[in-house]
Design an enzyme around this catalytic site. Structure first.
Site, PDB file in Angstrom:
ATOM      1  CG  HIS A 141      -1.984  -0.993   1.240  1.00  0.00           C
ATOM      2  ND1 HIS A 141      -2.873  -1.141   0.200  1.00  0.00           N
ATOM      3  CD2 HIS A 141      -2.309  -1.937   2.164  1.00  0.00           C
ATOM      4  CE1 HIS A 141      -3.710  -2.143   0.488  1.00  0.00           C
ATOM      5  NE2 HIS A 141      -3.385  -2.646   1.663  1.00  0.00           N
ATOM      6  CG  ASP A 178      -3.121  -8.116   0.773  1.00  0.00           C
ATOM      7  OD1 ASP A 178      -2.327  -8.378   1.688  1.00  0.00           O
ATOM      8  OD2 ASP A 178      -4.153  -7.417   0.931  1.00  0.00           O
ATOM      9  CG  HIS A 180      -6.793  -5.055   1.850  1.00  0.00           C
ATOM     10  ND1 HIS A 180      -6.168  -5.869   2.773  1.00  0.00           N
ATOM     11  CD2 HIS A 180      -8.005  -4.752   2.357  1.00  0.00           C
ATOM     12  CE1 HIS A 180      -6.968  -6.034   3.818  1.00  0.00           C
ATOM     13  NE2 HIS A 180      -8.092  -5.375   3.598  1.00  0.00           N
ATOM     14  CG  ASP A 266      -5.183  -9.772   3.417  1.00  0.00           C
ATOM     15  OD1 ASP A 266      -4.964 -10.247   2.294  1.00  0.00           O
ATOM     16  OD2 ASP A 266      -4.860  -8.609   3.744  1.00  0.00           O
TER      17      ASP A 266
HETATM   18 ZN    ZN Z   1      -4.311  -6.851   2.810  1.00  0.00          ZN
END
Ligand code: ZN
Length: 367
Positions: A141, A178, A180, A266
Site C-alpha cells: 500500500h 492480497d 486489498h 488475508d
Molecule cells: Zn491486505
C-alpha cells in the site's frame, strides 16, 4: 547442498511496534483498544509453525540485509524517507492513513525492503529455486511519498526496481493476491511497460477508489495493469477460475523473466479484515499455478513477499502450504481447520466479475 526454497526472515521483523488498536483503528475513541490488527503475532506464528513442524529444515533460511537509502529512493521520495526516520527516531508517529511508525521502525522497514532485495539476489544468482520473504512491515500500500495500510516502504516495488537495475530484467510480472488492492505497487509501475502488475482483490474494500477494473495503466504502461475485483465470498473455486481465465493467459502472452507475488493471506476465510473464503489448500493451489507459470516462462524464477493476513490462527497454515508448493516438499502439517469444510462453488457473480475483466483487458490481451 540441494537447492531449495529460500525463506528470508529476521527476528527484528517481529519488533516493529504498531501499539494498541481495535482491528485497524488506532487506540482512542469509542472502543477499548486491544491489539492492532497488524501486530507481530501472525507472522511470528508462521515462523513458529515452520520450526515446530521442522519444515524449516527443508527450506533454506537466508539472512536479509538492510536496503540502502539509494535503493529505497528508487521508489520513494527522499523527504518521505527522512520523515520515516525522524518519526522512528523520536519514538513513533503516523506516516499516512493507517501507517504507524514505532520506535526503530525505520531500521526494521529498511530490513524489510532489504529482505525482498535479498530474495531477488538469491533467486537471480541461483542460490535457491525460489524465495519467500517473510518480512514486516508489509509494503504494497505504500505510495511514493506516503505510508498507507500498515505499509511504510513498498518492499516488492523496491525489489522489482532493483531487479530491473541490477539484472537488466525487461519483463517482470507482479501478482498481488492480497485481499486489498496493491495501490502502491500499481502507482510505482503505472507508466512502466516492463512491469506487468496484476492485482486480484475483494471489490470496494481498501483503499477507497482504487483497484477499479477500468484502470489499465497509463502512458507507456497502458495495458500493463490488470485489476480484478472479486465479490465478497469468493472462495477457492472463484480464485482458480480467475487465474485460469485471466491471469494465466495474460502471463503467457507477456512471457516474464521473473515472477513476483505479493502474498497476502488475508483472502482466507478467517480473516478479520477480508470477506473471502480461501482455504489453506486454495493458497497451495494458487502457489502451484504461479510456480508452474514461472517454470514455463522463466526457469522457475519466483519471489514472494509476505503482505497482509490477520488471522493469527489460520495464516500460518495458509503460508506453510504456499511454502510446500514452492519447495515441492511436504511439511506433514495437517490443516486442523479443514475438517468438515466443504469448498464453496463458483457462483454466477464471480463468473460475471471475471467476464467484466476479460472485456476490459481484451483490448490488450487475447482472452
Ligand atoms: Zn491486505
Amino acid at each position: 547442498m540441494e537447492k531449495s526454497t529460500g525463506v528470508i526472515w529476521d527476528e527484528s521483523y517481529f519488533w516493529h511496534q504498531t501499539g494498541n488498536g481495535a482491528l485497524n483503528i488506532d487506540s482512542g475513541g469509542w472502543i477499548q483498544a486491544d491489539t492492532h490488527a497488524e501486530n507481530p503475532e501472525t507472522k511470528r506464528r508462521v515462523k513458529n509453525l515452520l520450526d515446530r513442524s521442522k519444515f524449516m529444515k527443508e527450506l533454506q533460511q537466508i539472512e536479509p540485509r538492510e536496503a540502502l537509502p539509494e535503493e529505497v529512493e528508487m521508489n520513494h521520495g527522499r523527504d518521505y524517507i527522512k520523515k520515516i526516520k525522524r518519526l522512528s527516531d523520536s519514538g513513533g508517529g503516523d506516516a499516512g492513513e493507517h501507517a504507524i511508525v514505532g520506535p526503530d521502525s525505520y531500521e526494521i522497514a529498511l530490513l524489510s525492503a532489504g529482505g525482498a532485495i535479498t530474495a531477488i539476489d538469491a533467486v537471480m544468482q541461483e542460490k535457491v529455486n525460489n524465495a519467500y520473504a517473510l518480512t514486516r512491515p508489509p509494503g504494497h500500500h505504500a505510495e511514493q511519498d506516503e505510508g498507507m495500510g500498515f505499509c511504510l516502504f513498498n518492499n516488492i516495488a523496491i525489489a522489482a526496481k532493483y531487479a530491473k537495475e541490477k539484472y537488466g530484467l525487461k519483463r517482470i510480472v507482479i501478482i498481488d493476491w492480497d485481499v486489498h488492492h496493491g495501490n502502491g505497487t500499481e502507482s510505482a509501475f503505472r507508466n512502466d511497460p516492463d512491469v506487468l502488475f496484476i492485482s486480484v482483490h475483494q471489490e470496494n474494500i481498501f483503499p477507497k477508489r482504487r483497484g477499479q477494473m477500468s484502470y489499465t495503466g497509463e502512458g507507456d504502461g497502458e495495458g500493463f495493469n490488470v485489476n480484478i475485483e472479486l465479490p465478497a465470498g469468493t472462495g477457492n473455486e472463484g480464485y482458480f477460475y480467475t487465474f485460469d481465465q485471466v491471469i494465466e493467459p495474460i502471463i503467457d502472452q507477456f512471457e516474464p523473466e521473473l515472477i513476483m507475488v505479493s502474498a497476502g493471506q488475508d483472502p482466507s476465510r478467517f480473516d478479520p479484515l477480508g470477506r473471502m473464503l480461501m482455504t489453506s489448500d486454495g493458497f497451495y493451489q494458487l502457489a502451484m499455478k504461479v510456480k508452474a507459470l514461472a517454470e514455463k516462462h522463466c526457469e522457475g524464477r519466483l519471489v514472494a513477499c509476505h503482505e497482509g493476513g490477520y488471522s493469527t490462527a489460520y495464516v500460518p497454515f495458509c503460508t506453510i502450504r504456499i511454502l510446500e508448493a514452492l519447495s515441492g516438499k511436504q511439511s506433514g502439517v495437517d490443516d486442523p481447520f479443514d475438517q468438515g469444510y466443504h469448498e464453496g462453488p463458483l457462483y454466477q457473480n464471480q463468473i460475471d466479475a471475471v467476464e467484466k475483466v476479460k472485456e476490459i483487458q481484451g483490448k490488450y490481451w487475447r482472452l
